[in-house]
Design an enzyme around this catalytic site. Structure first.
Site, mmCIF file in Angstrom:
data_model
loop_
_atom_site.group_PDB
_atom_site.id
_atom_site.type_symbol
_atom_site.label_atom_id
_atom_site.label_comp_id
_atom_site.label_asym_id
_atom_site.label_seq_id
_atom_site.Cartn_x
_atom_site.Cartn_y
_atom_site.Cartn_z
ATOM 1 N N ARG A 135 86.680 30.251 25.680
ATOM 2 C CA ARG A 135 87.075 30.758 24.363
ATOM 3 C C ARG A 135 87.209 29.700 23.270
ATOM 4 O O ARG A 135 87.323 30.042 22.099
ATOM 5 C CB ARG A 135 88.395 31.531 24.495
ATOM 6 C CG ARG A 135 88.321 32.714 25.457
ATOM 7 C CD ARG A 135 87.251 33.721 25.052
ATOM 8 N NE ARG A 135 87.321 34.935 25.879
ATOM 9 C CZ ARG A 135 86.611 36.040 25.651
ATOM 10 N NH1 ARG A 135 85.766 36.072 24.656
ATOM 11 N NH2 ARG A 135 86.733 37.086 26.448
ATOM 12 N N GLN A 150 102.376 45.474 22.722
ATOM 13 C CA GLN A 150 103.001 46.484 21.866
ATOM 14 C C GLN A 150 102.233 47.802 21.965
ATOM 15 O O GLN A 150 101.014 47.836 21.838
ATOM 16 C CB GLN A 150 103.001 45.994 20.411
ATOM 17 C CG GLN A 150 103.704 46.921 19.439
ATOM 18 C CD GLN A 150 103.567 46.419 18.015
ATOM 19 O OE1 GLN A 150 102.470 46.372 17.469
ATOM 20 N NE2 GLN A 150 104.673 46.022 17.413
#
Length: 225
Positions: free
Chosen positions: A172, A92
């Site tokens: 992660r 975005q």
């Protein structure tokens, strides 16, 4: 308004482990890939892919990919995410999307303290008011966005092949990883594991996949506990 992370698996390679098995077997066969696919039963696929993963022969799993829609994460988190370069991202744009009434991520440690949360929320409100004022004064969104904080919520679509995902999960989901991207990676693993169980059976940090820790003096101590 605070944001919460949300991940949807939009698409993935159909019958991913069958594709991997055919690609790997092609390396040692005179048959075509289509002929190999026709002869692969579910049992043979599971057995062969499990054997493949146990040998660490991971190049064939690059043929399959997974596409995720990710929402409710901070810009701080997305900046960590895009460091995983063997992937495709569509994020975005704060240049084109008006960020009036933006949502933000509130770190749990700050949320646990009413005083700290009040300070944090006041800064978010201040940033919002300043952003809105610049827009009111006729400033471009691409300039007003410079006021927006790392906590600002963002949305993106990400595609990774399975080998890159294994590397992503190894780094992660580790307890040494930052809390937000660790939570994101854990959600993603929950989505892909049922689809390719043999490939992602031992996905996660090296203490899970190999029984060793690669963090050295920075180890969380999980293996020794």
């Amino acid at each position: 308004m605070t944001a919460t992370p949300h991940v949807i698996l939009l698409e993935h390679t159909p019958e991913p482990e069958r594709i991997v098995a055919a690609a790997a077997r092609l390396c040692y066969s005179s048959s075509s890939a289509t002929d190999l696919l026709e002869r692969l039963t579910p049992e043979r696929v599971q057995s062969f892919v499990s054997h493949l993963m146990s040998m660490g022969h991971e190049s064939p799993i690059e043929h399959i990919s997974f596409t995720f829609a990710i929402e409710g994460i901070s810009r701080a988190c997305s900046h960590q995410l895009v460091r995983h370069r063997i992937a495709s991202y569509s994020q975005q744009s704060q240049r084109y999307v008006n960020m009036q009434q933006f949502e933000f991520v509130l770190p749990p440690q700050i949320a646990a303290s009413s005083e700290a949360a009040a300070v944090f929320s006041a800064q978010m409100q201040g940033a919002q008011e300043a952003y809105d004022k610049l827009i009111e004064l006729g400033m471009q969104q691409e300039d007003a966005r410079y006021l927006l904080p790392n906590a600002c919520e963002t949305k993106l679509v990400m595609t990774m092949n399975a080998r890159s995902l294994l590397n992503f999960f190894a780094l992660r989901i580790c307890m040494r990883a930052q809390w937000e991207i660790r939570a994101l990676a854990s959600q993603m693993l929950e989505l892909v594991q049922p689809i390719a169980p043999s490939i992602f059976a031992k996905a996660g940090p090296s203490c899970v996949s190999e029984g060793i820790c690669r963090e050295g003096d920075l180890s969380c101590g999980r293996l020794s506990s």
